[in-house]
Design an enzyme around this catalytic site. Sequence first.
Site, PDB file in Angstrom:
ATOM      1  N   VAL A  92       0.405   2.941   6.325  1.00 49.86           N
ATOM      2  CA  VAL A  92      -0.629   2.701   7.338  1.00 49.86           C
ATOM      3  C   VAL A  92      -1.613   3.866   7.354  1.00 49.86           C
ATOM      4  O   VAL A  92      -1.239   5.023   7.500  1.00 49.86           O
ATOM      5  CB  VAL A  92      -0.003   2.529   8.738  1.00 49.86           C
ATOM      6  CG1 VAL A  92      -1.093   2.309   9.786  1.00 49.86           C
ATOM      7  CG2 VAL A  92       0.971   1.361   8.743  1.00 49.86           C
ATOM      8  N   HIS A  93      -2.875   3.521   7.203  1.00 53.73           N
ATOM      9  CA  HIS A  93      -3.998   4.463   7.282  1.00 53.73           C
ATOM     10  C   HIS A  93      -5.135   3.683   7.906  1.00 53.73           C
ATOM     11  O   HIS A  93      -4.959   2.523   8.294  1.00 53.73           O
ATOM     12  CB  HIS A  93      -4.340   5.018   5.889  1.00 53.73           C
ATOM     13  CG  HIS A  93      -4.494   3.947   4.862  1.00 53.73           C
ATOM     14  ND1 HIS A  93      -5.702   3.349   4.585  1.00 53.73           N
ATOM     15  CD2 HIS A  93      -3.579   3.319   4.081  1.00 53.73           C
ATOM     16  CE1 HIS A  93      -5.530   2.407   3.663  1.00 53.73           C
ATOM     17  NE2 HIS A  93      -4.239   2.369   3.342  1.00 53.73           N
ATOM     18  N   GLY A  94      -6.303   4.253   8.027  1.00 49.97           N
ATOM     19  CA  GLY A  94      -7.411   3.586   8.723  1.00 49.97           C
ATOM     20  C   GLY A  94      -7.746   2.210   8.199  1.00 49.97           C
ATOM     21  O   GLY A  94      -8.001   1.278   8.960  1.00 49.97           O
ATOM     22  N   ASP A  99       0.868  -1.178   0.000  1.00 48.76           N
ATOM     23  CA  ASP A  99       0.000   0.000   0.000  1.00 48.76           C
ATOM     24  C   ASP A  99       0.899   1.220   0.000  1.00 48.76           C
ATOM     25  O   ASP A  99       1.667   1.414   0.950  1.00 48.76           O
ATOM     26  CB  ASP A  99      -0.911  -0.002   1.228  1.00 48.76           C
ATOM     27  CG  ASP A  99      -2.065   0.965   1.094  1.00 48.76           C
ATOM     28  OD1 ASP A  99      -1.836   2.116   0.653  1.00 48.76           O
ATOM     29  OD2 ASP A  99      -3.197   0.584   1.437  1.00 48.76           O
ATOM     30  N   GLY A 137      -4.649   0.089   9.522  1.00 46.07           N
ATOM     31  CA  GLY A 137      -4.455   0.096  10.960  1.00 46.07           C
ATOM     32  C   GLY A 137      -5.653  -0.331  11.773  1.00 46.07           C
ATOM     33  O   GLY A 137      -5.508  -0.755  12.922  1.00 46.07           O
TER      34      GLY A 137
END
Length: 159
Positions: A16-18, A12, A21
């Site tokens: 890290v994003h919603g 990705d 995570g």
Amino acid sequence: MAGPNILLTRIDNRLVHGQVGVTWAGSLGANLVLVANDAAAADPVQQNLMDMVVSDGVQTRYFTLQKTIDVIHKAAAHQKILLVCKTPQDVLTLVKGGVPIHAVNVGNMHFAEGKRQIHKTVSVDDADVQAFRELAALKVVCEIRRVPDESGDLVSKLL
């Protein structure tokens, strides 16, 4: 221990994003998000931003590719790892370095100059295609899937 407990390896370019995570970590039951990326490992501001979107109870680590290769086999048995890389080249480096990756979830690779779109959320250039082909030759299955409850598409069929 047989090896590190890598639940999922994800490509990705946002790292890290919603979606990673919270959604992926929760769906997998991961308790550690390991970002293997040289730039992120050296950027505490980016690390702090990524830490803000990880669910409570999930730890984060930010390692260079080489440090990941050097220490992944020392992971504790209780660590349930979601391994996140930015590019297929990063994953290929890890695989060639001995990290036991057998499947890759391809989540997001933004369109940019010189790239062509092969899926709603995935665009590739020649270097990406070559890396995916090398991963396939190494028997690593790469599947595009944005979220856990979505059906996936094999990258090899879209190249």
